[in-house]
Design an enzyme around this catalytic site. Structure first.
Site, PDB file in Angstrom:
ATOM      1  N   CYS A   1      -9.687   8.748  13.487  1.00  0.00           N
ATOM      2  CA  CYS A   1      -8.687   8.362  12.485  1.00  0.00           C
ATOM      3  C   CYS A   1      -8.435   6.878  12.648  1.00  0.00           C
ATOM      4  CB  CYS A   1      -7.399   9.163  12.670  1.00  0.00           C
ATOM      5  SG  CYS A   1      -6.072   8.655  11.539  1.00  0.00           S
TER       6      CYS A   1
ATOM      7  N   HIS B   1     -17.952  11.186   5.623  1.00  0.00           N
ATOM      8  CA  HIS B   1     -17.392  10.716   4.349  1.00  0.00           C
ATOM      9  C   HIS B   1     -18.430  10.817   3.241  1.00  0.00           C
ATOM     10  CE1 HIS B   1     -13.613   8.934   5.877  1.00  0.00           C
ATOM     11  NE2 HIS B   1     -14.321   8.827   6.984  1.00  0.00           N
TER      12      HIS B   1
ATOM     13  N   GLU C   1      -8.579  13.666   2.243  1.00  0.00           N
ATOM     14  CA  GLU C   1      -9.005  13.809   3.629  1.00  0.00           C
ATOM     15  C   GLU C   1      -9.217  15.265   4.017  1.00  0.00           C
ATOM     16  OE1 GLU C   1      -7.578  11.456   6.849  1.00  0.00           O
ATOM     17  OE2 GLU C   1      -6.388  10.179   5.524  1.00  0.00           O
TER      18      GLU C   1
ATOM     19  N   CYS D   1      -6.587   5.793   4.203  1.00  0.00           N
ATOM     20  CA  CYS D   1      -7.501   6.391   5.178  1.00  0.00           C
ATOM     21  C   CYS D   1      -8.352   5.266   5.747  1.00  0.00           C
ATOM     22  CB  CYS D   1      -8.370   7.457   4.519  1.00  0.00           C
ATOM     23  SG  CYS D   1      -9.623   8.154   5.620  1.00  0.00           S
TER      24      CYS D   1
ATOM     25  N   GLY E   1     -12.007   6.056   5.914  1.00  0.00           N
ATOM     26  CA  GLY E   1     -12.462   6.104   4.527  1.00  0.00           C
ATOM     27  C   GLY E   1     -12.675   4.722   3.947  1.00  0.00           C
TER      28      GLY E   1
END
Length: 283
Positions: free
Chosen positions: A75, A168, A217, A226, A229
């Site tokens: 994260c 992703h 997510e 994110c 992301g």
């Protein structure tokens, strides 16, 4: 037990951050899910846990639990919150630390202006390592990237697949604000070609150094920002020949700066981290 925590956010992506060095933590997935519940718990996109390292040459271990109670690999916005937390709590006096995650070691640095830069490592671009199952499907080459077709709600979309320690799928859209994130995001997340599920990115190109981004997510739904992301989207855009580093990423919760020098190089993410309040909860 009575749990002490700090509520934090990074560009609106919000966290419950827990010191597991000075208190014992051994929660079930159901307890993590309760903690994340915005009506019956504290409320958060993710829970971040600070632990003692298990590896030599590393300062801390960093564990991440999504709002659905599942533990995940990485994260990025949380990494910035992590560094602010351990600094504010006096757990380290270093401005740059090494942190072990499920996905490997990351290196966040607290900058003089209070923002935090995280060396997120090099992106993983081989489909089978993301992981993405490309069996029996023909990709489309664009620049240095390969786009892959997904059948989503009766339409074919073309995505870049990138791992920043977590998977992703990034697509380019004309208008991020009007993109069907809530409709298509869950379908992309659970698409059978992604055996570990996937984070779904919807990227609008503003110019060669700026994008707007929304991300649905895995295990959390759409969040206001994110970090991984943003990294994945910029990598995809550069590889497709659409972007030049560094890139300003505008999310619904704030702005991030992402820099990437190309294949084999680490992605550098810079952005804010904010402490909101301290609390205790019986759980």
């Amino acid at each position: 037990m009575k749990l002490k925590f700090t509520k934090m956010h990074g560009a609106g992506n919000d966290f419950v951050v827990i010191d597991a060095i000075n208190q014992h933590i051994d929660f079930t997935p159901a307890q993590w899910k309760l903690l994340a519940d915005r009506r019956f718990g504290v409320g958060a996109d993710q829970m971040l846990v600070v632990e003692k390292p298990r590896t030599a040459g590393v300062d801390f271990r960093y564990r991440i639990y999504n709002a659905d109670g599942g533990e995940v690999e990485q994260c990025g916005n949380g990494a910035r919150a992590f560094v602010k937390f351990v600094t504010d709590k006096g757990l380290t006096s270093k401005r740059a630390i090494r942190v072990e995650t499920m996905a490997g070691v990351i290196e966040p640095t607290l900058e003089a202006d209070g923002r935090i830069t995280v060396d997120m490592g090099a992106p993983v671009l081989e489909p089978e390592r993301v992981p993405f199952d490309a069996t029996g499907v023909q990709g489309w080459r664009e620049g240095e990237d390969t786009l892959w077709p997904l059948d989503i709600n009766g339409n074919t979309i073309w995505v870049s697949v990138v791992s920043m320690g977590n998977p992703h799928a990034v697509q380019v859209v004309d208008d991020a604000d009007g993109a069907p994130v809530e409709r298509d995001g869950p379908v992309i997340e659970h698409h059978p070609r992604f055996p570990k599920r996937v984070n779904a990115g919807f990227m609008q190109i503003i110019d060669r150094r700026q994008i707007k981004l929304r991300v649905f997510e895995r295990g959390a739904g759409e969040t206001l920002a994110c970090g991984t992301g943003a990294c994945a989207a910029v990598v995809a855009g550069i590889r497709r020949g659409l972007l030049d580093s560094p890139v300003k990423v505008t999310t619904r919760g704030g702005e991030l700066s992402i820099a990437w020098a190309g294949n084999g190089s680490p992605v550098m993410m810079t952005g804010p981290a904010v402490s909101v309040f301290e609390g205790e909860i019986e759980i």
